[in-house]
Design a protein around this motif. Structure first.
Motif, PDB file in Angstrom:
ATOM      1  N   UNK A   1      18.961  -4.379  55.098  1.00 31.45           N
ATOM      2  CA  UNK A   1      18.632  -4.589  53.640  1.00 31.45           C
ATOM      3  C   UNK A   1      17.412  -5.364  53.687  1.00 31.45           C
ATOM      4  N   UNK A   2      17.209  -6.436  54.436  1.00 27.60           N
ATOM      5  CA  UNK A   2      16.288  -7.416  54.423  1.00 27.60           C
ATOM      6  C   UNK A   2      14.901  -6.650  54.416  1.00 27.60           C
ATOM      7  N   UNK A   3      15.005  -5.722  55.580  1.00 29.68           N
ATOM      8  CA  UNK A   3      13.641  -4.821  55.711  1.00 29.68           C
ATOM      9  C   UNK A   3      13.348  -3.954  54.567  1.00 29.68           C
TER      10      UNK A   3
ATOM     11  N   UNK B   1      21.904 -12.516  61.523  1.00 30.56           N
ATOM     12  CA  UNK B   1      22.178 -11.254  60.494  1.00 30.56           C
ATOM     13  C   UNK B   1      22.777 -10.100  61.069  1.00 30.56           C
ATOM     14  N   UNK B   2      23.726  -9.664  60.600  1.00 25.24           N
ATOM     15  CA  UNK B   2      24.225  -8.391  61.046  1.00 25.24           C
ATOM     16  C   UNK B   2      23.244  -7.285  60.977  1.00 25.24           C
ATOM     17  N   UNK B   3      23.580  -6.258  61.592  1.00 28.90           N
ATOM     18  CA  UNK B   3      22.678  -4.990  61.712  1.00 28.90           C
ATOM     19  C   UNK B   3      22.285  -4.344  60.410  1.00 28.90           C
ATOM     20  N   UNK B   4      23.360  -4.471  59.361  1.00 31.25           N
ATOM     21  CA  UNK B   4      23.271  -4.052  58.010  1.00 31.25           C
ATOM     22  C   UNK B   4      22.715  -4.957  57.188  1.00 31.25           C
ATOM     23  N   UNK B   5      22.825  -6.286  57.499  1.00 34.40           N
ATOM     24  CA  UNK B   5      21.884  -7.128  56.788  1.00 34.40           C
ATOM     25  C   UNK B   5      20.525  -7.023  56.946  1.00 34.40           C
TER      26      UNK B   5
ATOM     27  N   UNK C   1      22.160 -12.386  52.902  1.00 29.64           N
ATOM     28  CA  UNK C   1      20.744 -12.756  53.961  1.00 29.64           C
ATOM     29  C   UNK C   1      20.227 -13.999  53.186  1.00 29.64           C
ATOM     30  N   UNK C   2      19.870 -14.093  51.958  1.00 30.29           N
ATOM     31  CA  UNK C   2      19.395 -15.412  51.321  1.00 30.29           C
ATOM     32  C   UNK C   2      20.205 -16.600  51.842  1.00 30.29           C
ATOM     33  N   UNK C   3      21.373 -16.389  51.980  1.00 34.27           N
ATOM     34  CA  UNK C   3      22.251 -17.754  52.546  1.00 34.27           C
ATOM     35  C   UNK C   3      22.080 -17.972  53.753  1.00 34.27           C
ATOM     36  N   UNK C   4      21.981 -17.040  54.684  1.00 35.13           N
ATOM     37  CA  UNK C   4      22.064 -17.179  56.123  1.00 35.13           C
ATOM     38  C   UNK C   4      20.660 -17.681  56.378  1.00 35.13           C
ATOM     39  N   UNK C   5      19.534 -17.507  55.668  1.00 41.97           N
ATOM     40  CA  UNK C   5      18.061 -17.631  56.204  1.00 41.97           C
ATOM     41  C   UNK C   5      17.996 -18.761  55.261  1.00 41.97           C
ATOM     42  N   UNK C   6      18.432 -19.378  54.405  1.00 39.74           N
ATOM     43  CA  UNK C   6      18.197 -20.446  53.571  1.00 39.74           C
ATOM     44  C   UNK C   6      16.879 -20.269  52.849  1.00 39.74           C
ATOM     45  N   UNK C   7      17.000 -19.086  52.239  1.00 44.10           N
ATOM     46  CA  UNK C   7      15.777 -18.854  51.306  1.00 44.10           C
ATOM     47  C   UNK C   7      16.277 -18.751  49.715  1.00 44.10           C
ATOM     48  N   UNK C   8      15.118 -18.844  49.068  1.00 40.20           N
ATOM     49  CA  UNK C   8      15.474 -19.041  47.575  1.00 40.20           C
ATOM     50  C   UNK C   8      15.787 -17.709  46.855  1.00 40.20           C
ATOM     51  N   UNK C   9      14.997 -16.582  47.283  1.00 42.82           N
ATOM     52  CA  UNK C   9      14.949 -15.555  46.385  1.00 42.82           C
ATOM     53  C   UNK C   9      14.337 -14.380  47.247  1.00 42.82           C
ATOM     54  N   UNK C  10      14.367 -13.036  46.608  1.00 42.43           N
ATOM     55  CA  UNK C  10      13.680 -11.780  47.468  1.00 42.43           C
ATOM     56  C   UNK C  10      12.308 -11.994  47.630  1.00 42.43           C
ATOM     57  N   UNK C  11      11.680 -12.776  46.911  1.00 43.55           N
ATOM     58  CA  UNK C  11      10.187 -12.795  47.299  1.00 43.55           C
ATOM     59  C   UNK C  11       9.718 -13.715  48.537  1.00 43.55           C
ATOM     60  N   UNK C  12      10.945 -14.823  48.832  1.00 46.38           N
ATOM     61  CA  UNK C  12      10.805 -15.500  50.044  1.00 46.38           C
ATOM     62  C   UNK C  12      11.453 -14.792  51.191  1.00 46.38           C
ATOM     63  N   UNK C  13      12.073 -13.913  50.713  1.00 45.41           N
ATOM     64  CA  UNK C  13      12.676 -13.064  51.814  1.00 45.41           C
ATOM     65  C   UNK C  13      11.867 -12.022  52.313  1.00 45.41           C
ATOM     66  N   UNK C  14      10.958 -11.599  51.603  1.00 43.16           N
ATOM     67  CA  UNK C  14       9.880 -10.528  52.004  1.00 43.16           C
ATOM     68  C   UNK C  14       9.062 -10.993  52.718  1.00 43.16           C
ATOM     69  N   UNK C  15       8.568 -12.124  52.404  1.00 44.34           N
ATOM     70  CA  UNK C  15       7.451 -13.019  52.987  1.00 44.34           C
ATOM     71  C   UNK C  15       7.958 -13.353  54.461  1.00 44.34           C
ATOM     72  N   UNK C  16       9.265 -13.765  54.701  1.00 44.25           N
ATOM     73  CA  UNK C  16       9.912 -14.257  55.730  1.00 44.25           C
ATOM     74  C   UNK C  16       9.841 -13.010  56.711  1.00 44.25           C
ATOM     75  N   UNK C  17      10.397 -11.909  56.241  1.00 45.34           N
ATOM     76  CA  UNK C  17      10.472 -10.721  56.911  1.00 45.34           C
ATOM     77  C   UNK C  17       9.216 -10.133  57.498  1.00 45.34           C
ATOM     78  N   UNK C  18       8.341 -10.349  56.830  1.00 48.79           N
ATOM     79  CA  UNK C  18       6.800  -9.777  57.063  1.00 48.79           C
ATOM     80  C   UNK C  18       6.313 -10.899  58.177  1.00 48.79           C
ATOM     81  N   UNK C  19       6.576 -12.159  58.019  1.00 48.35           N
ATOM     82  CA  UNK C  19       6.156 -13.347  59.228  1.00 48.35           C
ATOM     83  C   UNK C  19       6.900 -13.037  60.493  1.00 48.35           C
TER      84      UNK C  19
END
Length: 215
Positions: free
Chosen positions: A162-164, A155-159, A193-211
């Motif tokens: 955004x994820x956070x 992820x870039x710094x900006x990405x 962000x979703x593409x790079x992390x291989x995640x389905x949607x924002x909910x998965x992204x949020x859980x990933x970031x917390x994890x």
């Protein structure tokens, strides 16, 4: 383009009410109704809806297991679950099973319509009233000491910013205002962000970031 919706609830009156709300819209059509999880999976295979509006608490095969089966079969439908309460074990289980979001059953008709349209677009949906509470609770339930995921480094710094923000439950408009970007640019960053992390949607992204301890 018309969004095709399958309704799943063991209470006929609930299905009728949901159908009336959805069918009143020019861009939404109800293609079928199911009374339990087994029928929901079968009709999802047969009718190929864009969105399945799923009650999670049903006798027999409940909405959580039905969601898990739909996602496991890689069917194109995205699942929006309806729960009796804002935050309960069923809501968490449904998200873990692959649902794109959830709404409480007492949501306003306008909330339901916005949620169905958002899910059809590929966005994740959590009731605006409980987004931040949900993510906070999810964070507390995650196991400690999760090893760093190498995908974060892509992820870039900006990405990463955004994820956070997504993990804090912020909308695209809120992120755009905070980072002084256009909403379109934020949407592009979220997609990357979703593409790079291989995640389905924002909910998965949020859980990933917390994890990953990013928030």
């Amino acid at each position: 383009m018309t969004t095709r919706v399958l309704l799943v609830d063991d209470e006929p009156l609930v299905r009728v009410g949901l159908s009336m709300v959805l069918e009143a819209q020019d861009d939404l059509t109800v293609v079928g109704q199911a009374a339990d999880g087994v029928e929901a999976v079968a009709l999802t295979r047969e009718l190929r809806p864009d969105v399945v509006v799923m009650d999670v608490r049903m006798p027999g095969v409940d909405g959580v297991e039905a969601t898990r089966r739909i996602v496991a079969e890689d069917l194109p439908a995205r699942v929006l679950v309806l729960t009796t309460f804002d935050l309960d074990e069923y809501a968490f289980a449904a998200l873990r099973a692959g649902a794109s979001g959830f709404l409480p059953k007492n949501a306003e008709p306008g909330e339901l319509l916005r949620a169905v349209r958002a899910v059809a677009r590929g966005d994740a949906v959590v009731s605006p009233r409980v987004t931040r509470r949900l993510l906070d609770t999810v964070a507390h339930r995650l196991p400690a000491g999760t090893p760093p995921d190498p995908r974060v480094a892509s992820l870039t710094a900006r990405e990463r910013e955004v994820l956070q923000a997504v993990a804090r439950g912020e909308s695209n408009a809120e992120i755009a205002a905070a980072l002084v970007l256009s909403e379109l640019t934020v949407k592009t960053h979220v997609a990357r962000v979703l593409g790079k992390l291989g995640l389905r949607d924002r909910t998965q992204a949020a859980v990933f970031a917390h994890r990953q301890g990013l928030v």
